[in-house]
Design an enzyme around this catalytic site. Structure first.
Site, PDB file in Angstrom:
ATOM      1  N   HIS A  28       0.844  -1.193   0.000  1.00 38.32           N
ATOM      2  CA  HIS A  28       0.000   0.000   0.000  1.00 38.32           C
ATOM      3  C   HIS A  28       0.878   1.241   0.000  1.00 38.32           C
ATOM      4  O   HIS A  28       2.096   1.157   0.061  1.00 38.32           O
ATOM      5  CB  HIS A  28      -0.964   0.007   1.201  1.00 38.32           C
ATOM      6  CG  HIS A  28      -0.318   0.283   2.523  1.00 38.32           C
ATOM      7  ND1 HIS A  28      -0.990   0.815   3.587  1.00 38.32           N
ATOM      8  CD2 HIS A  28       0.953   0.130   2.962  1.00 38.32           C
ATOM      9  CE1 HIS A  28      -0.192   0.962   4.624  1.00 38.32           C
ATOM     10  NE2 HIS A  28       0.984   0.544   4.274  1.00 38.32           N
ATOM     11  N   HIS A  39       4.993   0.218  -0.988  1.00 37.98           N
ATOM     12  CA  HIS A  39       5.799  -0.557  -0.041  1.00 37.98           C
ATOM     13  C   HIS A  39       4.895  -1.631   0.529  1.00 37.98           C
ATOM     14  O   HIS A  39       3.672  -1.561   0.415  1.00 37.98           O
ATOM     15  CB  HIS A  39       6.386   0.327   1.065  1.00 37.98           C
ATOM     16  CG  HIS A  39       5.367   0.865   2.002  1.00 37.98           C
ATOM     17  ND1 HIS A  39       4.507   1.895   1.667  1.00 37.98           N
ATOM     18  CD2 HIS A  39       5.030   0.509   3.266  1.00 37.98           C
ATOM     19  CE1 HIS A  39       3.712   2.155   2.688  1.00 37.98           C
ATOM     20  NE2 HIS A  39       4.005   1.321   3.674  1.00 37.98           N
ATOM     21  N   ASP A  91      -4.089 -11.164   0.748  1.00 35.67           N
ATOM     22  CA  ASP A  91      -2.720 -11.660   0.623  1.00 35.67           C
ATOM     23  C   ASP A  91      -2.156 -11.380  -0.764  1.00 35.67           C
ATOM     24  O   ASP A  91      -2.769 -11.706  -1.782  1.00 35.67           O
ATOM     25  CB  ASP A  91      -2.672 -13.160   0.921  1.00 35.67           C
ATOM     26  CG  ASP A  91      -1.249 -13.654   1.106  1.00 35.67           C
ATOM     27  OD1 ASP A  91      -0.409 -12.908   1.656  1.00 35.67           O
ATOM     28  OD2 ASP A  91      -0.976 -14.802   0.701  1.00 35.67           O
ATOM     29  N   HIS A  92      -0.991 -10.761  -0.784  1.00 32.29           N
ATOM     30  CA  HIS A  92      -0.280 -10.389  -2.003  1.00 32.29           C
ATOM     31  C   HIS A  92      -1.110  -9.462  -2.893  1.00 32.29           C
ATOM     32  O   HIS A  92      -1.079  -9.568  -4.119  1.00 32.29           O
ATOM     33  CB  HIS A  92       0.205 -11.630  -2.762  1.00 32.29           C
ATOM     34  CG  HIS A  92       1.345 -12.289  -2.072  1.00 32.29           C
ATOM     35  ND1 HIS A  92       1.165 -13.158  -1.015  1.00 32.29           N
ATOM     36  CD2 HIS A  92       2.685 -12.183  -2.246  1.00 32.29           C
ATOM     37  CE1 HIS A  92       2.342 -13.583  -0.588  1.00 32.29           C
ATOM     38  NE2 HIS A  92       3.290 -12.998  -1.309  1.00 32.29           N
ATOM     39  N   GLU A  94       1.289  -4.271  11.734  1.00 30.04           N
ATOM     40  CA  GLU A  94       1.892  -3.878  10.464  1.00 30.04           C
ATOM     41  C   GLU A  94       3.404  -4.098  10.471  1.00 30.04           C
ATOM     42  O   GLU A  94       3.979  -4.538   9.487  1.00 30.04           O
ATOM     43  CB  GLU A  94       1.573  -2.404  10.214  1.00 30.04           C
ATOM     44  CG  GLU A  94       2.190  -1.819   8.982  1.00 30.04           C
ATOM     45  CD  GLU A  94       1.826  -0.358   8.809  1.00 30.04           C
ATOM     46  OE1 GLU A  94       0.644  -0.075   8.558  1.00 30.04           O
ATOM     47  OE2 GLU A  94       2.725   0.488   8.929  1.00 30.04           O
TER      48      GLU A  94
END
Length: 134
Positions: free
Chosen positions: A14, A39, A79-80, A123
């Site tokens: 994001h 990133h 995910d991904h 995070e």
């Protein structure tokens, strides 16, 4: 009351930015999170349900069922992925704080036993947010 927590994991990219701001202001406010090339994070997700154990099974909620719900509603979808492009947050920043609210809303009506108590999203090693549905 018993609190049962299941931990899951996903990776996603994001960036944080306000499109009306200059690149300099975005960098000043969001730092590295405003990187124009995006990133990523290795997110850890804790979902806690609360309730009294079922007298027959001893479970508040079967953790296999909880894991399946989290995978289907959250981790398989994130995910991904690029959280800015692949997730509709209604125009909100894909911050850890906003993500906990989104995850809560995605899970709340799908918990078949007990009650959703907390969503915790980590995070980085030093940053996490918790949401209790308030």
């Amino acid at each position: 009351m018993v609190y049962l927590t299941r931990k899951e994991h996903f990776n996603a990219a994001h960036k944080l930015e306000c499109k009306d701001w200059s690149e300099e202001k975005n960098e000043q406010i969001f730092g590295k999170c405003a990187n124009k090339n995006w990133h990523g994070h290795n997110y850890d997700l804790w979902v806690t349900v609360k309730g009294m154990p079922n007298p027959e099974t001893g479970f508040v909620l079967n953790t296999q069922i909880l894991s399946k719900i989290i995978r289907e509603r959250i981790t398989d979808r994130l995910d991904h992925k690029n959280l800015n492009m692949d997730l509709d947050l209604g125009g909100l920043q894909p911050s850890t704080e906003n993500m906990t609210i989104w995850i809560w809303n995605e899970l709340k009506s799908h918990i078949p036993a007990g009650e959703l108590h907390c969503v915790k999203l980590q995070e980085t090693e030093n940053i996490f947010a918790e949401y209790y549905g308030e």
